[in-house]
Design an enzyme around this catalytic site. Structure first.
Site, PDB file in Angstrom:
ATOM      1  CE  LYS A 149      -4.152   1.787   2.277  1.00  0.00           C
ATOM      2  NZ  LYS A 149      -5.023   1.935   1.131  1.00  0.00           N
TER       3      LYS A 149
HETATM    4  C1  PLP Z   1      -6.398   0.174  -4.215  1.00  0.00           C
HETATM    5  C2  PLP Z   1      -7.134  -0.358  -3.041  1.00  0.00           C
HETATM    6  N1  PLP Z   1      -7.702  -1.564  -3.112  1.00  0.00           N
HETATM    7  C3  PLP Z   1      -8.386  -2.089  -2.081  1.00  0.00           C
HETATM    8  C4  PLP Z   1      -8.539  -1.406  -0.887  1.00  0.00           C
HETATM    9  C5  PLP Z   1      -9.294  -2.019   0.239  1.00  0.00           C
HETATM   10  O1  PLP Z   1      -8.432  -2.452   1.247  1.00  0.00           O
HETATM   11  P1  PLP Z   1      -8.916  -2.523   2.765  1.00  0.00           P
HETATM   12  O2  PLP Z   1     -10.122  -3.377   2.779  1.00  0.00           O
HETATM   13  O3  PLP Z   1      -7.773  -3.137   3.489  1.00  0.00           O
HETATM   14  O4  PLP Z   1      -9.196  -1.143   3.183  1.00  0.00           O
HETATM   15  C6  PLP Z   1      -7.959  -0.136  -0.759  1.00  0.00           C
HETATM   16  C7  PLP Z   1      -8.094   0.628   0.477  1.00  0.00           C
HETATM   17  O5  PLP Z   1      -7.276   0.568   1.336  1.00  0.00           O
HETATM   18  C8  PLP Z   1      -7.226   0.391  -1.845  1.00  0.00           C
HETATM   19  O6  PLP Z   1      -6.672   1.598  -1.759  1.00  0.00           O
END
Ligand code: PLP
Length: 297
Positions: A149
Site C-alpha cells: 500500500k
Molecule cells: C487500491 C485499493 N484496493 C483495495 C482497498 C481495500 O483495502 P482494505 O479493505 O484493506 O481497506 C484499498 C483501500 O485501502 C485500496 O486503496
C-alpha cells in the site's frame, strides 16, 4: 508524529520530504467503530502487519515496533475523544538528502485520524454506485508491486478516479494489462452470479484488502461459495450483483457499469446480506467476530 501528539495545524513536514517528491510513503487506512463495549478498532493487527509488509517490499525500516504503533494509535483515539473515525498511519522518508535513492533519509511514522462518513456516500451504500471501466490499466506488477500500500500506486488511482468522476461516475474499475478485472481506485471488487461470490485473486494485481479478506471469511461462514479467480470484463457485466469493499467504502453495491445496469439496478440480496453482516461485525453485534475488534485498553 514520531511518537509525539501534535495539534493538527502543526503536523507539518518539510517541502523537500523524499516521499512527497517520489511517492515513497507506505500507509494504512483503518476504521474504529462505536460498539456497546466502547470504541473498537477493526482488524488493527492485520492493518499493522500489512504496513510492515509494504515497508519490507521497499526495504524501508520502520523505526518503531508494531506494538509501539498500536499503542500510539490507541492513545491518539483517546486523546482526540473520538468514538468513530478513520485512522491513517503513514511511514515516509524525510528530507535529509535529495535524490531518488531514499537510503540517506530518516524514516518517519505519523498517524492522523478524523471522522469520515462512508467514502462512496450514504446513498451509495444503500442504493449502489455508478462505475466506469477506466481507460487506465491497473499498474502492471512488473512495474510496481500492488501488494504494497504505497503512495506511488495512488498516482494510478488518481488518474482513474479523476477520469471517472469527470465523466459523471462515482468510481472507476480498473482492468489489468491482461484485460482482467482488478479493483476500484480504493476498493476491492466482488461479483455474485448464480449465488456464487467471486473476487479477483491477488495475482491479478490488487491490494490484499483487509475488508476483502473479512468478506471472504464471513461469506464462507454464511455458507456462500466464495471463489478467488480472474473475472473478465464481459463476466462483470452479466453478474447478478457487483459490490466494492474497503475500509473507507465499507461494503458498497455497484448498480451500473458504463451505464449498463447490473442485475436489477439496486442493491442485490447477497450484497445486502454481506453488508448487513459486515456492519453487525464492526459494530460489535456478533460475538463470533469479536476477535476482529481491538479495544482501546
Ligand atoms: C487500491 C485499493 N484496493 C483495495 C482497498 C481495500 O483495502 P482494505 O479493505 O484493506 O481497506 C484499498 C483501500 O485501502 C485500496 O486503496
Amino acid at each position: 508524529m514520531d511518537g509525539d501528539i501534535v495539534p493538527w495545524e502543526k503536523a507539518t513536514i518539510h517541502v523537500m520530504t523524499h516521499s512527497l517528491h517520489y511517492g515513497s510513503a507506505m500507509f494504512e487506512g483503518i476504521r474504529c467503530y462505536k460498539t456497546d463495549r466502547g470504541t473498537m478498532i477493526f482488524r488493527l493487527d492485520a492493518h499493522i502487519k500489512r504496513l510492515f509488509r509494504s515497508a519490507k517490499i521497499y526495504e524501508m525500516e520502520i523505526p518503531f515496533t508494531s506494538e509501539e504503533i498500536v499503542k500510539g494509535i490507541k492513545s491518539l483515539i483517546v486523546a482526540n475523544h473520538i468514538e468513530e473515525c478513520y485512522i491513517r498511519p503513514i511511514v515516509y522518508y524525510g528530507s535529509d538528502e535529495v535524490g531518488v535513492n531514499p537510503k540517506g533519509n530518516k524514516v518517519h511514522v505519523s498517524v492522523a485520524m478524523w471522522p469520515w462518513l462512508p467514502y462512496l456516500g450514504e446513498d451509495g451504500l444503500r442504493k449502489g454506485v455508478r462505475c466506469k471501466i477506466s481507460s487506465w490499466s491497473r499498474i502492471d506488477q512488473r512495474s510496481l508491486p500492488t501488494m504494497a500500500k504505497a503512495a506511488a500506486n495512488y498516482a494510478n488511482s488518481i488518474l482513474a478516479r479523476t477520469e471517472a468522476q469527470k465523466l459523471g461516475y462515482d468510481e472507476a474499475i480498473l482492468l489489468n494489462t491482461n484485460g482482467f478485472v482488478t479493483e476500484g481506485t480504493g476498493e476491492n471488487l466482488f461479483t455474485v452470479r448464480d449465488g456464487v461470490i467471486v473476487t479477483p485473486p491477488l495475482s491479478a494485481g490488487i491490494l490484499p484488502g483487509i475488508t476483502r479478506d473479512s468478506i471472504i471469511q464471513l461469506g464462507r461462514d454464511m455458507s456462500y461459495v466464495v471463489k478467488e479467480r480472474n473475472i473478465s470484463r464481459g463476466e462483470l457485466l452479466v453478474s447478478d450483483e457487483v459490490f466494492l469493499s474497503g475500509t473507507a467504502a465499507e461494503v458498497t453495491p455497484v448498480r451500473e457499469i458504463d451505464n449498463d445496469m447490473i442485475g436489477s439496478g439496486s442493491m442485490g440480496p447477497t450484497t445486502e446480506k454481506i453488508q448487513r453482516k459486515f456492519f453487525e461485525i464492526v459494530r460489535g453485534k456478533d460475538p463470533k467476530y469479536f476477535k476482529w475488534l481491538e479495544p482501546l485498553k
